[in-house]
Design an enzyme around this catalytic site. Structure first.
Site, PDB file in Angstrom:
ATOM      1  N   LEU A  33      -2.980  -1.758   8.460  1.00  9.84           N
ATOM      2  CA  LEU A  33      -2.122  -2.966   8.233  1.00  9.84           C
ATOM      3  C   LEU A  33      -2.651  -3.976   7.410  1.00  9.84           C
ATOM      4  O   LEU A  33      -3.825  -4.304   7.082  1.00  9.84           O
ATOM      5  CB  LEU A  33      -1.881  -3.636   9.754  1.00  9.84           C
ATOM      6  CG  LEU A  33      -1.495  -2.619  10.720  1.00  9.84           C
ATOM      7  CD1 LEU A  33      -1.437  -3.229  12.187  1.00  9.84           C
ATOM      8  CD2 LEU A  33      -0.153  -1.795  10.573  1.00  9.84           C
ATOM      9  N   HIS A  34      -1.676  -4.940   6.776  1.00  7.09           N
ATOM     10  CA  HIS A  34      -1.970  -5.904   5.986  1.00  7.09           C
ATOM     11  C   HIS A  34      -1.061  -6.934   6.053  1.00  7.09           C
ATOM     12  O   HIS A  34      -0.267  -7.100   7.003  1.00  7.09           O
ATOM     13  CB  HIS A  34      -1.916  -5.428   4.434  1.00  7.09           C
ATOM     14  CG  HIS A  34      -0.548  -4.676   4.044  1.00  7.09           C
ATOM     15  ND1 HIS A  34       0.733  -5.259   3.954  1.00  7.09           N
ATOM     16  CD2 HIS A  34      -0.281  -3.480   3.884  1.00  7.09           C
ATOM     17  CE1 HIS A  34       1.718  -4.491   3.795  1.00  7.09           C
ATOM     18  NE2 HIS A  34       1.234  -3.137   3.677  1.00  7.09           N
ATOM     19  N   HIS A  37       2.506  -6.402   6.874  1.00 12.49           N
ATOM     20  CA  HIS A  37       2.839  -5.970   8.300  1.00 12.49           C
ATOM     21  C   HIS A  37       2.910  -7.197   9.283  1.00 12.49           C
ATOM     22  O   HIS A  37       3.660  -7.343  10.086  1.00 12.49           O
ATOM     23  CB  HIS A  37       2.001  -4.895   8.869  1.00 12.49           C
ATOM     24  CG  HIS A  37       1.812  -3.607   7.952  1.00 12.49           C
ATOM     25  ND1 HIS A  37       1.007  -3.467   7.339  1.00 12.49           N
ATOM     26  CD2 HIS A  37       2.917  -2.771   8.048  1.00 12.49           C
ATOM     27  CE1 HIS A  37       1.179  -2.031   6.625  1.00 12.49           C
ATOM     28  NE2 HIS A  37       2.296  -1.528   7.415  1.00 12.49           N
ATOM     29  N   LEU A 149      10.927  -4.727   3.155  1.00 14.43           N
ATOM     30  CA  LEU A 149      12.261  -4.468   2.012  1.00 14.43           C
ATOM     31  C   LEU A 149      11.272  -3.762   1.056  1.00 14.43           C
ATOM     32  O   LEU A 149      12.280  -3.358  -0.015  1.00 14.43           O
ATOM     33  CB  LEU A 149      12.972  -5.576   1.887  1.00 14.43           C
ATOM     34  CG  LEU A 149      13.751  -6.357   2.716  1.00 14.43           C
ATOM     35  CD1 LEU A 149      14.426  -7.698   2.525  1.00 14.43           C
ATOM     36  CD2 LEU A 149      14.962  -5.128   2.981  1.00 14.43           C
ATOM     37  N   SER A 186       0.638  -2.866   0.048  1.00 13.29           N
ATOM     38  CA  SER A 186       0.800  -1.461   0.502  1.00 13.29           C
ATOM     39  C   SER A 186      -0.336  -0.915   0.975  1.00 13.29           C
ATOM     40  O   SER A 186      -1.526  -1.352   0.610  1.00 13.29           O
ATOM     41  CB  SER A 186       1.633  -0.621  -0.609  1.00 13.29           C
ATOM     42  OG  SER A 186       1.336   0.764  -0.374  1.00 13.29           O
ATOM     43  N   SER A 187      -0.050  -0.295   1.964  1.00 13.92           N
ATOM     44  CA  SER A 187      -1.413   0.257   2.862  1.00 13.92           C
ATOM     45  C   SER A 187      -2.022   1.310   1.807  1.00 13.92           C
ATOM     46  O   SER A 187      -3.123   1.548   1.650  1.00 13.92           O
ATOM     47  CB  SER A 187      -0.880   1.069   3.959  1.00 13.92           C
ATOM     48  OG  SER A 187      -0.188   0.500   4.976  1.00 13.92           O
ATOM     49  N   ARG A 188      -1.135   1.896   0.624  1.00 12.46           N
ATOM     50  CA  ARG A 188      -1.710   2.861  -0.058  1.00 12.46           C
ATOM     51  C   ARG A 188      -2.668   2.021  -1.135  1.00 12.46           C
ATOM     52  O   ARG A 188      -3.590   2.736  -1.983  1.00 12.46           O
ATOM     53  CB  ARG A 188      -0.762   3.569  -0.956  1.00 12.46           C
ATOM     54  CG  ARG A 188      -0.256   4.662  -0.224  1.00 12.46           C
ATOM     55  CD  ARG A 188       0.959   5.228  -0.769  1.00 12.46           C
ATOM     56  NE  ARG A 188       1.493   6.421  -0.101  1.00 12.46           N
ATOM     57  CZ  ARG A 188       2.562   6.669   0.807  1.00 12.46           C
ATOM     58  NH1 ARG A 188       3.249   5.517   0.940  1.00 12.46           N
ATOM     59  NH2 ARG A 188       2.492   8.045   1.344  1.00 12.46           N
TER      60      ARG A 188
END
Ligand code: PAF
Length: 284
Positions: A33-34, A37, A149, A186-188
């Site tokens: 999470l960041h 989120h 979004l 993004s989690s990535r």
């Protein structure tokens, strides 16, 4: 904050809250999470009485097994963040809980909305998303569910399912949270090396160029896309998965630059796939 991993525990708590007349806000996530989120959690807290976050890396939505294996996991930090941001409950199921082997697989899809963008380049992805989101909606019984979004097509596909199949809840889209250079959180992103992180900053710069060229009067959609492609590719190692201009509602390709358009992009920076989008108003 309550943390549960079993369906019974989840349902008992929800039953208690419902008995007290509380409304439920639901933020489904795949963890790592960041702040993006946490924007979902904060929006949920402002609109509902109790906020549930689910953390589950859903295997059925990964069309690339390597992407699934490498999806970042950071549960300890996720729980700390949820607690700090005032989530009331975290649902942390394992794969067997969500997909018991005794159950026959089921598929939901919305072909028109899945024809382009990630639906085209990640076959099976949205079927997996709709499957897990449906299950989670039925388990958490929210009055509102919150989605970022950045995953605009996901937001549209889930909204359409909820509307078409009369799910008793509202889908709320939450604006994309960005880093200081404009890269969408993004989690990535944690998988990017420092050099790749620098390359990734071409994405927000491409959106800035897109808006600038529109303001200076660009009307030719093919030429516009070429300018943006060239900008991303010149001198960089990034690979474009897609760069599309579609209608923000039905997600069909636009052939003219008019009204509102959604400029959506997916790129590979090294092995990491990043997506982003902007809705742009074309001046008449
Ligand atoms: O956006 C995500 O993180 C996932 O696609 C979701 C909605 C949690 C379903 O697994």
């Amino acid at each position: 904050m309550i943390v549960v991993s079993k369906i019974d525990e989840l349902k008992n708590q929800i039953y208690d809250w419902k008995k007290q007349g509380k409304t439920i806000g639901f933020c489904p996530t795949m963890g790592s999470l960041h702040q993006g989120h946490m924007d979902l959690v904060q929006t949920s807290k402002s609109k509902t009485d109790k906020t549930i976050v689910s953390i589950f890396i859903n295997p059925t939505q990964f069309n690339d097994p390597k992407d699934f294996e490498k999806y970042p996991v950071n549960t300890e930090n996720d729980l700390l963040l949820c607690e700090k941001n005032g989530a009331d409950m975290v649902f942390l199921p394992d794969v067997k809980t969500m997909y018991p082997e005794t159950k026959t697989p089921i598929q939901i899809s919305i072909p028109k909305l899945q024809e382009h963008l990630c639906g085209r380049t990640r076959p099976g992805h949205f079927e997996g998303v709709l499957q897990i989101v449906t299950k989670l909606f039925h388990l958490t019984e929210p009055s509102k569910a919150f989605f970022g979004l950045k995953d605009y097509q996901q937001f549209r596909v889930i909204s359409a399912m909820v509307e078409n199949l009369n799910f008793p809840l509202e889908v709320v889209g939450v604006p994309t949270r960005r880093e200081t250079d404009g890269l969408a959180m993004s989690s990535r992103n944690v998988r990017l090396s420092p050099k790749e992180r620098e390359t990734a900053s071409l994405i927000p710069r491409m959106f800035a160029l897109a808006k600038k060229t529109i303001l200076s009067g660009e009307k030719d959609i093919k030429l516009w896309k070429e300018i943006l492609r060239d900008f991303l590719l010149t001198g960089s190692s990034l690979r474009i998965d897609y760069l599309e201009v579609v209608d923000p509602i039905d997600l069909q390709p636009k052939d003219k630059l008019e009204g509102q358009v959604l400029l959506a992009v997916a790129v590979f920076v090294g092995e990491v796939r990043l997506i982003d989008n902007q809705t742009i108003e074309i001046p008449s």
